[in-house]
Design a protein around this motif. Structure first.
Motif, mmCIF file in Angstrom:
data_model
loop_
_atom_site.group_PDB
_atom_site.id
_atom_site.type_symbol
_atom_site.label_atom_id
_atom_site.label_comp_id
_atom_site.label_asym_id
_atom_site.label_seq_id
_atom_site.Cartn_x
_atom_site.Cartn_y
_atom_site.Cartn_z
ATOM 1 N N PHE A 202 0.829 -1.205 0.000
ATOM 2 C CA PHE A 202 0.000 0.000 0.000
ATOM 3 C C PHE A 202 0.868 1.261 0.000
ATOM 4 O O PHE A 202 0.495 2.266 -0.616
ATOM 5 C CB PHE A 202 -0.949 -0.007 1.198
ATOM 6 C CG PHE A 202 -2.251 -0.677 0.914
ATOM 7 C CD1 PHE A 202 -3.402 0.072 0.705
ATOM 8 C CD2 PHE A 202 -2.343 -2.052 0.817
ATOM 9 C CE1 PHE A 202 -4.607 -0.533 0.427
ATOM 10 C CE2 PHE A 202 -3.540 -2.677 0.540
ATOM 11 C CZ PHE A 202 -4.689 -1.923 0.335
ATOM 12 N N ALA A 203 2.007 1.220 0.688
ATOM 13 C CA ALA A 203 2.896 2.373 0.695
ATOM 14 C C ALA A 203 3.447 2.652 -0.706
ATOM 15 O O ALA A 203 3.495 3.805 -1.154
ATOM 16 C CB ALA A 203 4.045 2.138 1.677
ATOM 17 N N ILE A 208 3.263 5.997 -5.710
ATOM 18 C CA ILE A 208 3.180 6.073 -7.174
ATOM 19 C C ILE A 208 1.875 6.714 -7.636
ATOM 20 O O ILE A 208 1.869 7.593 -8.504
ATOM 21 C CB ILE A 208 3.319 4.657 -7.783
ATOM 22 C CG1 ILE A 208 4.722 4.097 -7.493
ATOM 23 C CG2 ILE A 208 3.059 4.693 -9.295
ATOM 24 C CD1 ILE A 208 4.897 2.647 -7.907
ATOM 25 N N GLY A 209 0.755 6.288 -7.035
ATOM 26 C CA GLY A 209 -0.540 6.705 -7.559
ATOM 27 C C GLY A 209 -1.144 7.933 -6.926
ATOM 28 O O GLY A 209 -1.940 8.639 -7.564
ATOM 29 N N LEU A 210 -0.774 8.229 -5.664
ATOM 30 C CA LEU A 210 -1.443 9.313 -4.944
ATOM 31 C C LEU A 210 -0.661 10.620 -4.954
ATOM 32 O O LEU A 210 -1.254 11.696 -4.776
ATOM 33 C CB LEU A 210 -1.701 8.863 -3.496
ATOM 34 C CG LEU A 210 -2.695 9.685 -2.666
ATOM 35 C CD1 LEU A 210 -4.054 9.745 -3.347
ATOM 36 C CD2 LEU A 210 -2.810 9.096 -1.266
ATOM 37 N N ALA A 220 1.193 11.596 0.542
ATOM 38 C CA ALA A 220 0.842 10.333 -0.123
ATOM 39 C C ALA A 220 1.297 9.145 0.719
ATOM 40 O O ALA A 220 0.545 8.182 0.918
ATOM 41 C CB ALA A 220 1.489 10.284 -1.509
ATOM 42 N N ALA A 221 2.524 9.219 1.234
ATOM 43 C CA ALA A 221 3.041 8.122 2.058
ATOM 44 C C ALA A 221 2.226 7.971 3.338
ATOM 45 O O ALA A 221 1.958 6.842 3.786
ATOM 46 C CB ALA A 221 4.508 8.375 2.394
ATOM 47 N N ALA A 222 1.815 9.073 3.937
ATOM 48 C CA ALA A 222 1.046 9.018 5.187
ATOM 49 C C ALA A 222 -0.314 8.360 4.978
ATOM 50 O O ALA A 222 -0.746 7.525 5.787
ATOM 51 C CB ALA A 222 0.876 10.426 5.753
#
Length: 553
Positions: A202-203, A208-210, A220-222
């Motif tokens: 998910f990370a 990549i996507g968010l 995005a990572a959070a």
């Protein structure tokens, strides 16, 4: 004086052919084969998770390197993970798994299930309240955990925002840890070990996507962190149901069993997680050091977490339920033998890993992370932190192996006392190693300033102190007695690792002339071959164990 455990004791645990004893080998009992298979299961899934974690960290390093956004995210992500290891994997498992395993063995599945249901209800209620308080008072929490960030308002505000996004992960993953403890107590290790794989997947997907749709890469990572917590918890709910022990959440009540559990958890909050608290101290000090220090320590720690997770966590996870059953059944001889074999398995793999990470820290860091925003100077600095962490790797692993010897006997007071002293040692070492950055400017120039190396080195030395004192205390209680096989093989493991280290030292430069990936792969392959051959020739490991495991497969 050290008491040896003769081979006859092992044959009392499980009958074996006389030929095994005739050759002087302590047989690999059914219990120890089961522990080794469990270690391999947990270690295998942990290896998959660590590899995916490396891909995630490589992506993060390429996108932001060691800039303020990286510092903010790593600090924000550390908070729920610190609580997870304190309340979830640390103190809770230390108190819950022995009791759950004992109830399962003596009173049956129904009693164990009731105990687990009461525990999940109390934990969900308590963690829910903690999560609400944390979201409200996050700025104040960050003033404690990252005091140095306050000097840069934008960086501090970003850290608070990211921490509020990641903090729900605390409740989700601690509940997941409870379910993992129940699965481990039933000796179902695969699902619990596989759950972290989802975290990394998910990370990576979020990075990549968010990233194009949120303010920073850190955002995005959070969001990827919190989303992974939901999926991990869902996987473990399904796994517990499939294992034949479906759980429901009753009204939270402080039953006598829960009072005992909480009483045992209280001292374990420090004792079972001294290493994590040491890392929190490292972060506090690192936030006061030059920008990028938190990120450098994070990347270095990620490398050394590979052997720590694959070896230390795997052995400790598999060992605790076994020791709990053996102690509950009054079989102290078997418990001593299990602990000896666990130490042997752990050090056989950890000693060469520590030496390799110390000698080849720079090429490892450069090959894995050296791209994009992570330039060669960043790799050089991070490799210095990695070498400092690697020095303490055997101690990090042994703490996770020795602690179950106390937890299995319901003794959480011993680790907490040692853990408190260890925290003080770590803090004082951190101050000493970076006194030049923390002292007034008038005298700073005359004091030590190790910068990003200081927190890592302090953690390693404090962990060595921890394992030495814990080992002595367990030995005095007769809960740790080294047998003849362990005493004979340890120096041979050290010699085999030294031969490997010399080989790596001379082979590193020639191999890297052919390219960095070729050089690293060749260096790892050469190191494994040299150590494996040397260990077999020197008798550092019983080759018959490998043959018996291969035949069973």
């Amino acid at each position: 004086m050290t008491t040896e455990i003769p081979a006859a004791v092992y044959s009392a645990i499980e009958p074996v052919p006389d030929v095994a004893l005739a050759h002087g080998h302590a047989p690999l009992t059914t219990r120890h084969r089961g522990m080794l298979r469990s270690v391999m299961t947990v270690g295998g899934w942990t290896m998959v998770s660590r590899v995916l974690g490396f891909l995630r960290d490589m992506l993060m390093a390429a996108m932001v390197g060691a800039d303020p956004v990286a510092d903010a995210f790593f600090m924000a992500n550390k908070l729920p993970n610190l609580f997870r290891r304190l309340f979830g994997e640390g103190a809770f498992n230390a108190a819950f798994v022995p009791e759950f395993s004992g109830l399962l063995a003596t009173d049956g599945p129904d009693a164990a299930r009731r105990f687990a249901q009461e525990a999940i209800s109390v934990m969900a209620f308590w963690l829910g309240g903690l999560m609400i308080v944390g979201e409200i008072f996050m700025p104040q929490i960050m003033h404690v955990l990252a005091p140095g960030y306050a000097a840069t308002p934008d960086k501090f505000a970003l850290t608070v925002d990211l921490a509020r996004i990641t903090f729900p992960y605390l409740m989700l993953i601690c509940l997941a840890a409870l379910l993992s403890g129940a699965l481990n107590g039933m000796e179902h290790f695969a699902a619990a070990a596989a759950a972290p794989v989802l975290y990394n997947l998910f990370a990576i997907a979020a990075l990549i996507g968010l990233t194009p749709f949120v303010p920073t890469v850190g955002h995005a990572a959070a969001w990827g962190v919190s989303a992974s917590g939901v999926v991990q918890l869902g996987l473990l709910v399904w796994a517990v149901h499939r294992a034949g022990m479906p759980l429901r959440i009753p009204r939270p009540r402080l039953t006598p069993a829960m009072k005992v559990l909480l009483r045992r958890m209280a001292p374990g909050l420090v004792g079972a997680s001294a290493a994590q608290l040491n890392q929190a101290v490292d972060l506090i000090i690192a936030s006061l050091l030059p920008a990028g220090t938190v990120s450098l320590l994070y990347y270095a720690d990620r490398i050394q977490q590979l052997p720590l997770g694959v070896i230390g966590i795997a052995v400790g996870t598999a060992l605790l339920p076994m020791l709990s059953r053996q102690v509950r059944g009054g079989d102290e001889t078997a418990a001593l033998a299990s602990l000896n074999r666990a130490i042997e398995y752990a050090l056989f793999l950890t000693l060469p890993a520590a030496l390799a990470l110390t000698i080849s820290a720079f090429p490892i860091m450069w090959v894995l992370f050296g791209r994009g925003a992570f330039d060669i100077e960043t790799a050089r600095l991070a490799s210095q932190s990695l070498a400092a962490y690697a020095i303490g790797l055997p101690a990090f692993v042994l703490v996770k192996v020795l602690a179950p010897a106390a937890f299995a006997r319901g003794d959480t007071a011993l680790p907490v006392k040692i853990g408190m002293v260890t925290l003080a040692v770590n803090f004082l070492l951190n101050i000493a190693f970076n006194a030049g950055a923390l002292a007034p400017a008038s005298i700073a120039g005359s004091l030590p300033l190790l910068k990003h190396v200081g927190p890592a080195l302090a953690t390693s030395l404090a962990s060595m102190f921890n394992v030495i004192v814990l080992g002595i205390a367990l030995h005095r209680r007769r809960h740790l007695v080294a047998d003849s096989n362990l005493l004979r093989r340890l120096p041979r493991m050290g010699l085999a690792a030294a031969l490997m280290g010399v080989t790596l030292w001379f082979a590193e430069q020639p191999l890297f002339h052919f390219g960095r990936w070729f050089g690293l792969i060749s260096l790892v392959t050469l190191g494994v071959l040299v150590y494996g051959i040397a260990a077999l020739l020197l008798g550092a490991f019983d080759a018959s164990i490998l043959r018996r495991l291969s035949r069973r497969r």
